[in-house]
Design an enzyme around this catalytic site. Structure first.
Site, PDB file in Angstrom:
ATOM      1  N   HIS A 105      -5.526  -3.924  -1.518  1.00  0.00           N
ATOM      2  CA  HIS A 105      -5.342  -2.883  -2.543  1.00  0.00           C
ATOM      3  C   HIS A 105      -5.355  -3.445  -3.959  1.00  0.00           C
ATOM      4  CE1 HIS A 105      -4.720   0.817  -0.255  1.00  0.00           C
ATOM      5  NE2 HIS A 105      -4.193   0.042   0.682  1.00  0.00           N
ATOM      6  N   SER A 154       0.795  -1.224   0.000  1.00  0.00           N
ATOM      7  CA  SER A 154       0.000   0.000   0.000  1.00  0.00           C
ATOM      8  C   SER A 154       0.829   1.276   0.000  1.00  0.00           C
ATOM      9  CB  SER A 154      -0.941  -0.014   1.210  1.00  0.00           C
ATOM     10  OG  SER A 154      -0.213  -0.236   2.391  1.00  0.00           O
ATOM     11  N   LYS A 200     -12.378  -0.687   0.493  1.00  0.00           N
ATOM     12  CA  LYS A 200     -11.561   0.187  -0.354  1.00  0.00           C
ATOM     13  C   LYS A 200     -12.249   0.358  -1.708  1.00  0.00           C
ATOM     14  CE  LYS A 200      -7.436  -0.192   2.315  1.00  0.00           C
ATOM     15  NZ  LYS A 200      -6.615  -1.224   2.927  1.00  0.00           N
TER      16      LYS A 200
END
Ligand SMILES: *Cc1c(COP(=O)(O)O)cnc(C)c1O
Length: 395
Positions: free
Chosen positions: A212, A184, A243
């Protein structure tokens, strides 16, 4: 002697944070998290969210959330193993498993919860966990909760991983190799094909935390495993629903027996209430959207490539990211914080990331490009980068 209830020891520790210049004040959003946000009363371009696909305020997802509230209420009422398991939870898991091209999916209340629950559930005393040195904090905490022994390999260094395997593998029952799918802070992708080969050579299980990568890499955001075509060869894949999916939650994808076991030993699932209907409704809609169109991920990547190319022209050090995560490496900690502050004054919010989150001297502002940004917003942001870079003598 001072009264312990005055919490003087905490006051001293907080003062130390202030002395070191790392005391935090939370920025306050006054509207939805979008490409442009109202932050502390000011409209600014947002380059700091994980809202990769612009789903956090998606009209169809909001509608699905409202419909779920109307039918199922605002809370699930219990943990899943008692009476908090609704048909919408079950349906979501079926859809997610299909989307991820895996046998089964077990949904948790967050990505953090997946790591807190799954790692300890699938390892025992007498096992070994081998972890990349840059793995996410929730993996580190998850590993701490396990009774297995732990070893760390240098970041994405396959020689070092093999060194650990050849030295230690024989002394343990099971061995689990854990890595982030996408790292990340730098945006680089784990070397999954090589990790899988080593895992197969040394008879180890693999665990990829793809927080991610999910919604970002692979066909229509199916993730890093899909990106490399490694379906069936990674034992446990973690995805987040907080996310790119824009809501809240996480899941473990893999074999049916994984799901059966986590249902009995995944502690956050057994001891914490299940996701609320609104979240489940919105997430289900997001999975449907990604299953029918690549328009969101296409736009994300177009924007990411455009932004990186424009920013790259200025001459900043933008690291070696392979994903929409775009670090601009400033170096010095105080200068990084000052850079971010000046960017904000000029209308761009890009968060500073410094030691101990990244190594000393590699302070950076981390740009998170999303599908929701317009070309104009990205160009405006680049112009501000140029102004601040020149002002501070970095360009
Ligand atoms: C953000 C993140 C998590 C936590 O996910 P949440 O759903 O926000 O709890 C876990 N692992 C990694 C690698 C992350 O980047």
């Amino acid at each position: 002697m001072s009264n312990v209830h005055e919490l003087n020891y905490l006051k001293e520790q907080v003062q130390e944070l202030k002395d070191q210049g790392v005391y935090r004040v939370l920025p306050v959003l006054e509207a939805a998290n979008e490409a442009e946000v109202l932050l502390d009363g000011k409209k600014v371009i947002n380059l700091s969210s994980n809202n990769y696909l612009g789903f956090a305020n998606h009209p169809e997802m909001k509608k699905a959330a409202i419909e779920a509230v109307e039918k199922y209420g605002v809370g699930s009422g219990a943990v899943r193993t008692i009476i908090g398991n609704m048909d919408i939870h079950e349906m979501l898991e079926v859809k997610l498993a299909e989307f991820k091209r895996e046998e089964a999916v077990m949904v948790f209340q967050s990505g953090f919860n997946c790591n807190a629950g799954a790692i300890q559930a699938i390892t025992n005393k007498g096992d070994l966990i081998i972890s990349d040195e840059l793995n996410h904090a929730s993996i580190i905490d998850g590993v701490r909760l396990s009774r297995a022994d732990k070893a760390v390999f240098k970041h994405s260094d396959m020689q070092d991983l093999e060194r650990v395997l050849s030295e230690k593998r024989d002394h343990y029952t099971n061995c689990l190799i854990i890595t982030d799918g996408v790292f990340s802070m730098d945006g680089d992708i784990a070397k999954l094909p090589e990790i899988v080969e080593l895992a197969e050579k040394y008879n180890c299980m693999t665990y990829v935390d793809d927080a991610h990568g999910s919604g970002v890499l692979g066909e229509s955001g199916r993730g890093t495993v899909d990106h490399f075509g490694l379906h069936g060869r990674i034992d446990f894949t973690i995805g987040t629903l907080s996310k790119a999916i824009g809501v809240i939650g996480g899941y473990v994808a893999g074999k049916k027996v994984m799901k059966e076991w986590l249902l009995h030993r995944g502690r956050p699932l057994l001891f914490s209430t299940s996701l609320p209907p609104a979240a489940v409704g919105a997430i289900t809609k997001a999975v449907e959207l990604l299953s029918t169109t690549t328009e969101y991920t296409d736009r994300l990547w177009e924007n990411a490539k455009f932004f990186k190319a424009e920013l790259g022209k200025l001459g900043f050090d933008i690291g070696h990211s392979e994903t929409p995560i775009t670090p601009v490496i400033i170096g010095d900690e105080a200068q990084t914080v000052a850079f971010s502050k000046r960017m904000l004054e000029k209308g761009v919010f890009v968060s500073p990331i410094v030691f101990p989150t990244v190594p000393k001297g590699t302070g950076r502002v981390r740009c998170m490009v999303t599908a929701g940004h317009t070309e104009k917003q990205l160009l405006d942001a680049v112009r501000v980068f140029e102004e601040v870079g020149k002002e501070m003598g970095l360009l």
